[in-house]
Design an enzyme around this catalytic site. Structure first.
Site, PDB file in Angstrom:
ATOM      1  N   LYS A  13      41.252  50.160  74.130  1.00 24.14           N
ATOM      2  CA  LYS A  13      40.152  49.436  73.728  1.00 24.14           C
ATOM      3  C   LYS A  13      40.110  48.184  75.079  1.00 24.14           C
ATOM      4  O   LYS A  13      39.206  47.994  75.449  1.00 24.14           O
ATOM      5  CB  LYS A  13      40.379  48.342  72.610  1.00 24.14           C
ATOM      6  CG  LYS A  13      40.577  49.249  71.248  1.00 24.14           C
ATOM      7  CD  LYS A  13      40.785  48.243  69.796  1.00 24.14           C
ATOM      8  CE  LYS A  13      42.033  47.748  69.833  1.00 24.14           C
ATOM      9  NZ  LYS A  13      43.265  48.432  69.911  1.00 24.14           N
ATOM     10  N   ARG A  88      39.355  43.321  62.226  1.00 24.12           N
ATOM     11  CA  ARG A  88      40.658  44.079  62.056  1.00 24.12           C
ATOM     12  C   ARG A  88      41.123  44.011  60.618  1.00 24.12           C
ATOM     13  O   ARG A  88      41.964  44.617  60.442  1.00 24.12           O
ATOM     14  CB  ARG A  88      41.928  43.278  62.989  1.00 24.12           C
ATOM     15  CG  ARG A  88      42.535  44.232  63.915  1.00 24.12           C
ATOM     16  CD  ARG A  88      43.394  43.206  64.611  1.00 24.12           C
ATOM     17  NE  ARG A  88      44.403  43.746  65.254  1.00 24.12           N
ATOM     18  CZ  ARG A  88      44.375  43.920  66.703  1.00 24.12           C
ATOM     19  NH1 ARG A  88      43.360  43.643  67.272  1.00 24.12           N
ATOM     20  NH2 ARG A  88      45.417  44.167  67.269  1.00 24.12           N
ATOM     21  N   ARG A 127      52.983  51.077  79.330  1.00 22.00           N
ATOM     22  CA  ARG A 127      51.934  49.910  79.538  1.00 22.00           C
ATOM     23  C   ARG A 127      52.362  48.828  80.378  1.00 22.00           C
ATOM     24  O   ARG A 127      53.606  48.271  80.116  1.00 22.00           O
ATOM     25  CB  ARG A 127      51.181  49.411  78.460  1.00 22.00           C
ATOM     26  CG  ARG A 127      50.345  48.313  78.697  1.00 22.00           C
ATOM     27  CD  ARG A 127      49.405  48.152  77.483  1.00 22.00           C
ATOM     28  NE  ARG A 127      49.989  47.805  76.084  1.00 22.00           N
ATOM     29  CZ  ARG A 127      49.391  47.466  75.110  1.00 22.00           C
ATOM     30  NH1 ARG A 127      47.945  47.620  74.931  1.00 22.00           N
ATOM     31  NH2 ARG A 127      49.727  47.253  73.948  1.00 22.00           N
ATOM     32  N   ARG A 160      54.401  43.860  77.471  1.00 19.32           N
ATOM     33  CA  ARG A 160      54.019  43.053  76.477  1.00 19.32           C
ATOM     34  C   ARG A 160      55.339  42.947  75.721  1.00 19.32           C
ATOM     35  O   ARG A 160      55.845  43.857  75.274  1.00 19.32           O
ATOM     36  CB  ARG A 160      52.932  43.585  75.735  1.00 19.32           C
ATOM     37  CG  ARG A 160      51.403  42.883  76.326  1.00 19.32           C
ATOM     38  CD  ARG A 160      50.317  43.304  75.933  1.00 19.32           C
ATOM     39  NE  ARG A 160      50.403  43.368  74.552  1.00 19.32           N
ATOM     40  CZ  ARG A 160      49.073  44.183  73.866  1.00 19.32           C
ATOM     41  NH1 ARG A 160      48.112  44.308  74.319  1.00 19.32           N
ATOM     42  NH2 ARG A 160      49.382  44.336  72.400  1.00 19.32           N
ATOM     43  N   ARG A 171      53.331  47.999  64.202  1.00 22.63           N
ATOM     44  CA  ARG A 171      51.847  47.655  64.380  1.00 22.63           C
ATOM     45  C   ARG A 171      51.094  48.798  64.039  1.00 22.63           C
ATOM     46  O   ARG A 171      49.946  48.702  63.575  1.00 22.63           O
ATOM     47  CB  ARG A 171      51.611  47.317  65.836  1.00 22.63           C
ATOM     48  CG  ARG A 171      52.243  45.783  66.131  1.00 22.63           C
ATOM     49  CD  ARG A 171      52.028  45.874  67.770  1.00 22.63           C
ATOM     50  NE  ARG A 171      50.834  45.790  68.382  1.00 22.63           N
ATOM     51  CZ  ARG A 171      50.670  46.114  69.683  1.00 22.63           C
ATOM     52  NH1 ARG A 171      51.929  46.431  70.416  1.00 22.63           N
ATOM     53  NH2 ARG A 171      49.543  46.146  70.129  1.00 22.63           N
TER      54      ARG A 171
HETATM   55  P1  AP5 Z   1      44.969  49.666  76.113  1.00 23.07           P
HETATM   56  O1  AP5 Z   1      43.633  49.540  76.722  1.00 23.07           O
HETATM   57  O2  AP5 Z   1      45.724  48.634  76.335  1.00 23.07           O
HETATM   58  O3  AP5 Z   1      44.975  49.793  74.526  1.00 23.07           O
HETATM   59  P2  AP5 Z   1      44.609  48.819  73.410  1.00 23.07           P
HETATM   60  O4  AP5 Z   1      43.654  49.628  72.438  1.00 23.07           O
HETATM   61  O5  AP5 Z   1      43.864  47.557  73.906  1.00 23.07           O
HETATM   62  O6  AP5 Z   1      45.870  48.412  72.795  1.00 23.07           O
HETATM   63  P3  AP5 Z   1      46.492  47.273  72.572  1.00 23.07           P
HETATM   64  O7  AP5 Z   1      47.873  47.194  72.285  1.00 23.07           O
HETATM   65  O8  AP5 Z   1      46.175  45.797  73.032  1.00 23.07           O
HETATM   66  O9  AP5 Z   1      45.779  46.857  70.946  1.00 23.07           O
HETATM   67  P4  AP5 Z   1      46.184  45.994  69.848  1.00 23.07           P
HETATM   68  O10 AP5 Z   1      44.871  46.282  68.974  1.00 23.07           O
HETATM   69  O11 AP5 Z   1      47.223  46.109  69.320  1.00 23.07           O
HETATM   70  O12 AP5 Z   1      46.422  44.609  70.538  1.00 23.07           O
HETATM   71  P5  AP5 Z   1      45.807  43.091  70.713  1.00 23.07           P
HETATM   72  O13 AP5 Z   1      46.182  42.718  71.860  1.00 23.07           O
HETATM   73  O14 AP5 Z   1      44.392  43.476  70.260  1.00 23.07           O
HETATM   74  O15 AP5 Z   1      45.817  50.780  76.546  1.00 23.07           O
HETATM   75  C1  AP5 Z   1      47.052  51.346  76.125  1.00 23.07           C
HETATM   76  C2  AP5 Z   1      47.719  52.041  77.627  1.00 23.07           C
HETATM   77  O16 AP5 Z   1      47.428  53.350  77.535  1.00 23.07           O
HETATM   78  C3  AP5 Z   1      47.624  51.317  78.721  1.00 23.07           C
HETATM   79  O17 AP5 Z   1      48.817  51.441  79.413  1.00 23.07           O
HETATM   80  C4  AP5 Z   1      46.574  52.149  79.549  1.00 23.07           C
HETATM   81  O18 AP5 Z   1      46.692  52.135  80.775  1.00 23.07           O
HETATM   82  C5  AP5 Z   1      46.665  53.359  78.669  1.00 23.07           C
HETATM   83  N1  AP5 Z   1      45.448  54.415  78.534  1.00 23.07           N
HETATM   84  C6  AP5 Z   1      44.341  53.595  77.938  1.00 23.07           C
HETATM   85  N2  AP5 Z   1      43.341  54.794  78.061  1.00 23.07           N
HETATM   86  C7  AP5 Z   1      43.986  55.780  78.330  1.00 23.07           C
HETATM   87  C8  AP5 Z   1      43.475  57.316  78.521  1.00 23.07           C
HETATM   88  N3  AP5 Z   1      42.278  57.483  78.033  1.00 23.07           N
HETATM   89  N4  AP5 Z   1      44.441  58.230  78.832  1.00 23.07           N
HETATM   90  C9  AP5 Z   1      45.719  57.857  79.267  1.00 23.07           C
HETATM   91  N5  AP5 Z   1      46.295  56.505  79.121  1.00 23.07           N
HETATM   92  C10 AP5 Z   1      45.040  55.529  78.607  1.00 23.07           C
HETATM   93  O19 AP5 Z   1      46.422  42.280  69.553  1.00 23.07           O
HETATM   94  C11 AP5 Z   1      47.738  41.926  69.729  1.00 23.07           C
HETATM   95  C12 AP5 Z   1      48.204  41.092  68.497  1.00 23.07           C
HETATM   96  O20 AP5 Z   1      47.143  39.941  68.287  1.00 23.07           O
HETATM   97  C13 AP5 Z   1      48.157  42.041  66.959  1.00 23.07           C
HETATM   98  O21 AP5 Z   1      49.228  42.646  66.770  1.00 23.07           O
HETATM   99  C14 AP5 Z   1      47.875  40.695  66.001  1.00 23.07           C
HETATM  100  O22 AP5 Z   1      48.974  40.153  65.998  1.00 23.07           O
HETATM  101  C15 AP5 Z   1      47.101  39.750  66.698  1.00 23.07           C
HETATM  102  N6  AP5 Z   1      45.441  39.927  66.595  1.00 23.07           N
HETATM  103  C16 AP5 Z   1      44.685  40.173  67.787  1.00 23.07           C
HETATM  104  N7  AP5 Z   1      43.399  40.291  66.874  1.00 23.07           N
HETATM  105  C17 AP5 Z   1      43.682  39.994  65.898  1.00 23.07           C
HETATM  106  C18 AP5 Z   1      42.747  40.230  64.684  1.00 23.07           C
HETATM  107  N8  AP5 Z   1      41.159  40.293  64.686  1.00 23.07           N
HETATM  108  N9  AP5 Z   1      43.024  39.589  63.497  1.00 23.07           N
HETATM  109  C19 AP5 Z   1      44.596  39.250  63.206  1.00 23.07           C
HETATM  110  N10 AP5 Z   1      45.411  39.462  64.437  1.00 23.07           N
HETATM  111  C20 AP5 Z   1      44.939  39.796  65.520  1.00 23.07           C
HETATM  112 MG    MG Z   2      44.326  45.462  74.210  1.00 23.50          MG
END
Ligand code: AP5
Ligand code: MG
Length: 215
Positions: A13, A88, A127, A160, A171
């Site tokens: 994402k 989410r 990552r 991270r 997660r």
């Molecule tokens: P990346 O692009 O970083 O993936 P992502 O989907 O953004 O993964 P996240 O871990 O950021 O998702 P998340 O939803 O758990 O975390 P968030 O920060 O939103 O890609 C991952 C890796 O793969 C990278 O190294 C990239 O280079 C590689 N890659 C990407 N595409 C690729 C491809 N096609 N092929 C190969 N490699 C690839 O949330 C963190 C925390 O915040 C949550 O756990 C929660 O506690 C809180 N939070 C956030 N939003 C909410 C909400 N709405 N409600 C409640 N709590 C929330």
């Molecule tokens: Mg992300």
């Protein structure tokens, strides 16, 4: 143009949202990035959510909704926005629909990136993240030009806290239990598009543009 990027942790994402920002010139709103910035700045909200993020649990719906709606009201979001990691929970999806209705707006698309669990774990293990630019890299799949350094800002890349293997597994459980039901909420309307997130980054981006009716 309000676009939701949806998918499990590590689905890509953040990576694709950076591509969309560059393509359309609209901001991305990543709730995860907003929480990590608040934690780094030790704001009251940052102190409140730190333990939740470290454990890989979800922040409570009211806090997230208020944060998002406040951000959506800002002038730079008027042309559109990419929602990365929101909604989410079904409660968040309903609250967003109410907000959109009140503002006479509609979601353009909810784009689900589908990636299998094994690949998700591999992606998170490699990552690297730039705290200031918010750019995401991968040691193997998307390395920076200079090892350990952000291409954009020259800052040092870090891992991270919530990419520790035990937290990653938790997660994923949280995603399956609390977040995946949001797909049923959007199912049956023409706003949900499911894409193969296993393809390489450029292919996934091309598929997203196609789904948005753009080139
Ligand atoms: P990346 O692009 O970083 O993936 P992502 O989907 O953004 O993964 P996240 O871990 O950021 O998702 P998340 O939803 O758990 O975390 P968030 O920060 O939103 O890609 C991952 C890796 O793969 C990278 O190294 C990239 O280079 C590689 N890659 C990407 N595409 C690729 C491809 N096609 N092929 C190969 N490699 C690839 O949330 C963190 C925390 O915040 C949550 O756990 C929660 O506690 C809180 N939070 C956030 N939003 C909410 C909400 N709405 N409600 C409640 N709590 C929330
Ligand atoms: Mg992300």
């Amino acid at each position: 143009m309000i676009i939701v990027l949806f998918g499990p942790p590590g689905a890509g994402k953040g990576t694709q949202s950076a591509n969309l920002v560059a393509k359309f010139g609209i901001p991305s709103l990543s709730t995860g990035d907003m929480f990590r910035a608040a934690i780094a700045a030790q704001t009251p909200m940052g102190k409140e959510v730190k333990a939740v993020l470290d454990a890989g649990d979800l922040v409570n719906d009211d806090l997230v909704n208020n944060l998002v709606f406040e951000r959506l009201e800002q002038p730079d979001c008027q042309k559109g926005v990419i929602l990365d990691g929101y909604p989410r929970t079904v409660a968040q999806a309903k609250a967003l629909d109410n907000w959109l209705q009140d503002h006479h707006l509609k979601l353009k698309k909810v784009i689900e990136l589908k990636v299998d669990d094994e690949q998700l774990i591999e992606r998170r293990a490699g990552r690297l993240f730039a705290p200031n630019s918010k750019r995401v890299y991968h040691k193997q799949f998307n390395p920076p030009k200079v090892e350990g350094i952000c291409d954009l800002t020259g800052e040092k890349l870090v891992q991270r806290e919530d990419d520790q293997p035990e937290v990653v597994r938790h997660r994923l459980e949280v995603y399956n239990q609390q977040t995946a039901p949001v797909l049923d909420y959007y199912e049956g309307e023409d706003r949900l598009v499911t894409l193969d997130g296993m393809a390489d980054i450029e292919h996934v981006f091309a598929d997203i543009l196609k789904a948005l009716g753009s080139k």
